[in-house]
Design a protein around this motif. Sequence first.
Motif, PDB file in Angstrom:
ATOM      1  N   GLU A 178      21.024 -24.165  12.300  1.00 16.59           N
ATOM      2  CA  GLU A 178      21.537 -25.454  11.631  1.00 16.59           C
ATOM      3  C   GLU A 178      21.017 -25.120  10.151  1.00 16.59           C
ATOM      4  O   GLU A 178      20.021 -24.786   9.800  1.00 16.59           O
ATOM      5  N   HIS A 179      21.993 -26.015   9.309  1.00 17.41           N
ATOM      6  CA  HIS A 179      21.633 -26.111   7.914  1.00 17.41           C
ATOM      7  C   HIS A 179      22.020 -24.709   7.315  1.00 17.41           C
ATOM      8  O   HIS A 179      21.570 -24.349   6.071  1.00 17.41           O
ATOM      9  N   ALA A 180      22.698 -23.843   7.883  1.00 20.28           N
ATOM     10  CA  ALA A 180      22.982 -22.335   7.303  1.00 20.28           C
ATOM     11  C   ALA A 180      24.351 -22.136   7.723  1.00 20.28           C
ATOM     12  O   ALA A 180      24.957 -22.713   8.576  1.00 20.28           O
ATOM     13  N   GLY A 181      24.984 -21.061   6.994  1.00 19.10           N
ATOM     14  CA  GLY A 181      26.359 -20.778   7.454  1.00 19.10           C
ATOM     15  C   GLY A 181      26.821 -19.587   6.637  1.00 19.10           C
ATOM     16  O   GLY A 181      26.012 -18.779   5.765  1.00 19.10           O
ATOM     17  N   ILE A 182      28.055 -18.902   7.086  1.00 15.49           N
ATOM     18  CA  ILE A 182      28.822 -17.689   6.655  1.00 15.49           C
ATOM     19  C   ILE A 182      29.973 -17.993   5.977  1.00 15.49           C
ATOM     20  O   ILE A 182      30.811 -18.646   6.781  1.00 15.49           O
ATOM     21  N   ARG A 183      30.281 -17.708   4.804  1.00  9.25           N
ATOM     22  CA  ARG A 183      31.570 -17.781   4.264  1.00  9.25           C
ATOM     23  C   ARG A 183      32.243 -16.536   3.952  1.00  9.25           C
ATOM     24  O   ARG A 183      31.373 -15.448   3.386  1.00  9.25           O
ATOM     25  N   ILE A 184      33.237 -16.256   4.391  1.00  7.75           N
ATOM     26  CA  ILE A 184      34.066 -14.802   4.296  1.00  7.75           C
ATOM     27  C   ILE A 184      35.309 -15.117   3.792  1.00  7.75           C
ATOM     28  O   ILE A 184      36.368 -15.713   4.278  1.00  7.75           O
TER      29      ILE A 184
END
Length: 888
Positions: A378-384
Amino acid sequence: MDANGLRFWQIADPGGFGIGADAKDLHWRPESGLLRLDRQQKAPSLAEDKIFARARASAPSPVSDPGGSFAWLDETGTLRTAGFGPGPVPLAIPPDSPPGVPTPTDLAFGDDDVLYVARNDGVLMVDRRERWVPARVDLKNFHAHRLAPAPGGGAWVLDRSTGELALLKGMPLRTGGIRPDIGEVFRPVEPNPRPPAMRRIRAARLPANVEPIAIAGSKSGRVAVLGWIEDEDAVLFTLEGRELVRRFALEGLRYPYGLAWEGEDRVAVLASDGGQPARQAFVYELDVPPSADASARPTGEIHRLIDPWAANFCNRLTEVPEYLVTGEGATAPQGRRMLRALSRATYARSGSVTIGPFDAGKADNVWHRLYVEASVPEHAGIRIWMHADDRGGRPPAPGEDDAPPWSLHIVGDAAHEDYPQAARASWCAERSELPFHPGLSPCPSALDRSGLFTALVQRPDSRVRRLSGRWLWLHVELTGDSQVSPELAAIRVHGDRFSWRDRYLPSFLHETLSGVDGEMEGAATRHDFLDRFLGLFEGPLTQIENKVAGSWLLTDPAATPDPALPWLGSWIGIEAGRGEAAEGLRERLRAAPWTARLHGTPGGLMAALELATGGKLVVGGGIDLEREVPRPGQLALAEFDDHIVRSLVLGMSDPRGGRPPAILVGGSVTRGEIVVIEGWRLRRTFATILGADLADENDPLTLGLSVSGNSYVGDTLILGDQARREVMALFSADLPQSAADRAAVADFFERLAHRVLVLVRETPRTADRARLRQIAEAAAPAHVEITLATARQPLIVAVASLVGVDSFLLPEPPPRTARIGRTALGAGDRVAGSGRLDARADGPVSPPPVAVADGPAEVLAGRDFLLSAARSEAARGRSVDRHIWTRL
């Protein structure tokens, strides 16, 4: 290639993710194979006191030893030590000859129990075990100012006036009895084969504008040097080969004064804050290549200093730096602490890298599907971000000037908040889309948080959302809130697109827009929506087709999943042992085609023991045609990456079936910890005792009728000239023997031919004797009697050797300190002092208690947890009265 014939491109290693080259604020975790945000603090903001820092940098470092004692130089210039008994006591250092300045410039304690003292431009070696008298080592035109212990004994020496580095190695000659030389024995001019000497490392010199401050050495032999530059941030150098190479500047720190290694890839530094030590030490990662202009911030873990004594770290080889502590109102150190990090770390809020290009091999290739193995809290992510074209040039990153259109694909909730129109990856229940693959991520699967994620490759906000082009670039961005970080294991991109719409539906449902018309912004066309909608079903159904097409993998022991190993073994009668690890069963199944042919032979017995103790199957390679070709079941030498190792041959190349050679390596048999001796090979030994005549010129054990005047039989019986006459008087074959005696000897040797001795040396791999006995009995024929014996000493040819040759195949274990009730006279243990800095460690003062704190490794914020000191122990004859817990 999957069941539809699609290829895929994968990124799953630090080189592919651009670590050390293009990656920004990203860190690769080699122990788990994961990419995450770099742990990073803000640049330190301290009121550094240059005068205080220079005084600390010029003072000798305190030292400590593994036993718990420590030493330091007090304000009067006296070296004092403590750790055993109440209060400190002086530690005497012999004066130099000729006399000089008595105050040392630095101290270091080596893993050889030697105290190294830098004084009057040389180094004094003081052995705390008193094996030899103190010795001084000098080097012409070199001023020894700062020291760092080197592994295996010796010390790195830094000349602060010139910035040069030297290495001190060697030991003085041990003190022995006085033996007058009467000229009857040739003696070497220098009786010491390794006299202590200091050798300058010619290329290891700091630049002229850098003031050397501190030096530190790691347990593997790495060296770091800390330097100041006028009106600039301090700089860290490391020894690479034979040169001191600039790693980076310490952003925000100008006058750090202490330096130590934490492990092998991080260093810790001490700095001042307002005329006293700062409240924390600053730790820096060394995971990027050296750079002439790079600067670094401390890692995100906070390393608090609790009541630190104003000095450098304790100068000895250790995995975790130690520092001396003081109490309120105390004028001397009261103990020492290890440098520990708080449980919570801070991460960079974002990190990115541009990867590519992937070459599809044809123009206008339509990129199909994206798979990501990751953990996204939670509160993190990955953008590709994806960009494809037919030119192949490196495009500017998203947000930069002249950047082309990038197509965004998102993994995780947090990364989706600012881009609601972007393609969002979905979580998959399978660990990998590849059939029966366990996945590359070590993180356990959790719905929408960890595991495998997939998305159809597409362009947002365009009428036709296919992404086409021969060359594909990825811009990967990890985001977090500074408290958590996503962890990325692998990215795979499949192409060319397998479209159910174009493959199975009539042409009037195919896309009608192309080129510039399809790239225009706007809502997706009906045909494009249908294509992507059908892709929702194509993804999971293709995984099922892949499993059907790859079902043969279940019959391959190298590829089948761990739960299927017992099922596969049941086909050929191989059962999993109680408590046997899946990896061990897998190796047994892989080796089964060869071990089945050796069953019932000594080679089969050795193979079973080798596999049971960690042996690995290696298939392939070539044969040295200049040597005798080994037979299956024999021990032979093999070469791996210029290293010669002992191996057990399972099979040679078969020209009829094309099967390559196969060997076993890495287990206790090839390491020499287990020796299998057939009983008939011991006939020479027993013939010596019984006086029988069993000449065998080709016996590999005794090498035929060799004559020795000092042969060893068993562990204690010696057949020298006098002893031989005594034994032969009782057992000589020339003595009259009855028919019953001769029959008894013949029967003895007949039974000896059907016995096998398995001699096992005590190591962690061979600790389970009952299991080894069961394996040996199961691998031997029914008419062969197995005897398993334990040996405490290195294994010797013919149990204890007829000629006294040690055949142990690993480095000889070092001698231990003699122990009452356990040490046998002459067995290798030595009577010696403890070698501690505090001489009271040798008694009669009791050693300090052993403190053990048990608790969870990680605790979620706001949750209760339990700490226990129940495993702590007091010294013999004492008891633990209370536990003192310190909150960081």
